[in-house]
Design an enzyme around this catalytic site. Structure first.
Site: not given
Ligand code: ADP
Length: 403
Positions: A92, A181, A242, A389
């Site tokens: 990844r 993402h 965030r 994922e």
């Protein structure tokens, strides 16, 4: 073929190994505190061997990869007899910049391009490269594939990715929206297309990846046309820690009033903001939901406010993407919060009632499984689709290696 998936962070390295005949995970684990002291938790899954969970010395990612390979092949905790049974490795990688719109076989040119994109992903790309280099030296000859978080979003049109700042910053430094993402948005939007009948052409899907980090994407004909994260993962929705999008003028204001440097302000925006910053309780939505539900909790009101701000912003993005797509055929909820929080899905869809969106409240009580929760008379279908994922990375790796 067994495919090993690596997700390398600055001090951690997560892995999963898939048997691609069955697409089952045969082992998984995580190395933590790399470069500090070191810990490895390795879980064999396919054969019931015991879990390894101990402190071990991990000065660099190289030792971490060596330890992982030892565990995967060792007698006590192993799932394969030797390294030759690992057919390929999928990595990844956070930032592919404008260089990659799909997954690629890693060679010198790809390593250079990931390196060239470090200015855009300064926190992640160096760690991703350490993971790649460690695997290349520990497993010479085993093909390695890079799967980018940004790749799926490369189909966005210019009007969606150009910021309204001097155009020269885009020309000189590639300052633009990239989105993240992407592997998750790609997977769940493709699953949604299947649930809509199987043909991507003509479909309009809005995918909400809501976890610790959160982003939303607008997907037309199976291709991304807009997404909420920007040049970095800081833009868009408020998240666990965030801020998401804020007035850029706040940065200078806070720096002046709090006596902070530019770096310190960005640290606040990355690590001390979001629902943690508003609630003062936690970055984990479970803690915030329980504090909000407990009137005797001293931060109950602020916890409810954090949830309200988050949910309101999710609904606003969905509404704006309905405008971007000229309507929507499906809204998808995925990732830790999207898959598990019935309260979140209810609050968001309640806000969207005026746009024709309703859900079935009973079905919505489900968590963590693929489900159509569309309400009676809703003009937009609403799906819960668990993301995966790692499986996408494993599938990409297999198909590139076999091509
Ligand atoms: P990451 O972005 O780290 O991959 P995940 O997608 O795993 O994050 O999501 C983790 C977050 O999901 C947690 O921080 C928590 O806030 C939220 N979450 C997980 N389970 C639940 C639940 N049952 N109810 C509410 N929130 C949950």
């Amino acid at each position: 073929m067994n495919v090993l998936i690596i997700n390398a962070g600055s001090s951690s390295l997560k892995y999963q190994m898939f048997d691609m005949k069955t697409e089952e995970v045969v082992a998984k684990g995580i190395c933590e505190r790399i470069g500090i002291d070191g810990h490895l938790k390795h879980t064999p899954i396919s054969n019931g061997k015991p879990v390894f969970d101990e402190d071990i010395t991990l000065p660099t990612h190289s030792e971490a990869i060596t330890a992982v390979l030892d565990k995967l092949t060792g007698a006590e905790h192993g799932v394969v007899a030797s390294l030759s049974e690992i057919g390929a490795v999928g990595h990844r990688v956070l930032h592919g910049g404008q260089s990659f719109s799909e997954s690629v076989l890693i060679d010198d040119a790809v390593i250079k391009a990931i390196n060239d994109n470090i200015p855009l992903g300064p926190l992640h790309n160096p760690a991703n490269l350490m993971g790649i280099n460690a695997c290349l030296s520990a497993m010479p000859g085993v093909p390695q594939v890079a799967v980018f978080d940004t790749a799926f979003h490369q189909t966005m049109p210019e009007k969606a990715f150009i910021y309204a700042i001097p155009y020269s910053y885009y020309e000189k430094y590639n300052v633009r929206r990239y989105g993240f993402h992407g592997t998750s948005h790609r997977y769940v939007s493709a699953e949604a297309v299947k649930m809509l009948g199987g043909k991507a052409e003509g479909t309009r899907v809005i995918t909400c990846h809501l976890g610790n980090g959160s982003s939303i994407a607008a997907v037309r004909d199976g291709k991304c046309v807009d997404t909420s994260m920007g040049m970095t993962p800081l833009e868009g929705l408020p998240m666990g820690t965030r801020s998401g999008s804020i007035d850029p003028a706040i940065i200078e204001f806070v720096a002046n009033h709090e006596g902070l440097t530019r770096e310190e302000v960005f640290d606040v925006l990355n690590k001390k903001s979001g629902v943690l910053g508003i609630s003062g309780v936690s970055s984990d939505f479970r803690d915030i939901e329980s504090a909000a539900a407990d009137p005797s909790h001293p931060l109950s009101r602020r916890s409810q406010l954090a949830l309200d701000v988050f949910r309101y912003n999710v609904a606003k993005y969905i509404g704006s993407y309905m405008a971007a797509l000229g309507g929507a055929d499906a809204i998808v909820f995925t990732a830790g919060l999207g898959e598990n929080s019935a309260e979140l899905r209810e609050a968001v869809t309640d806000q969207l009632r005026g746009l024709g969106v309703t859900i079935d409240r009973d079905k919505n009580k489900a968590r963590g499984k693929l489900l159509d929760i569309t309400g009676e008379g809703s003009t937009v279908r609403v799906f819960i689709i668990p993301t995966n994922e790692e499986l996408v990375i494993a599938r990409d790796t297999k198909s590139i290696v076999e091509a």
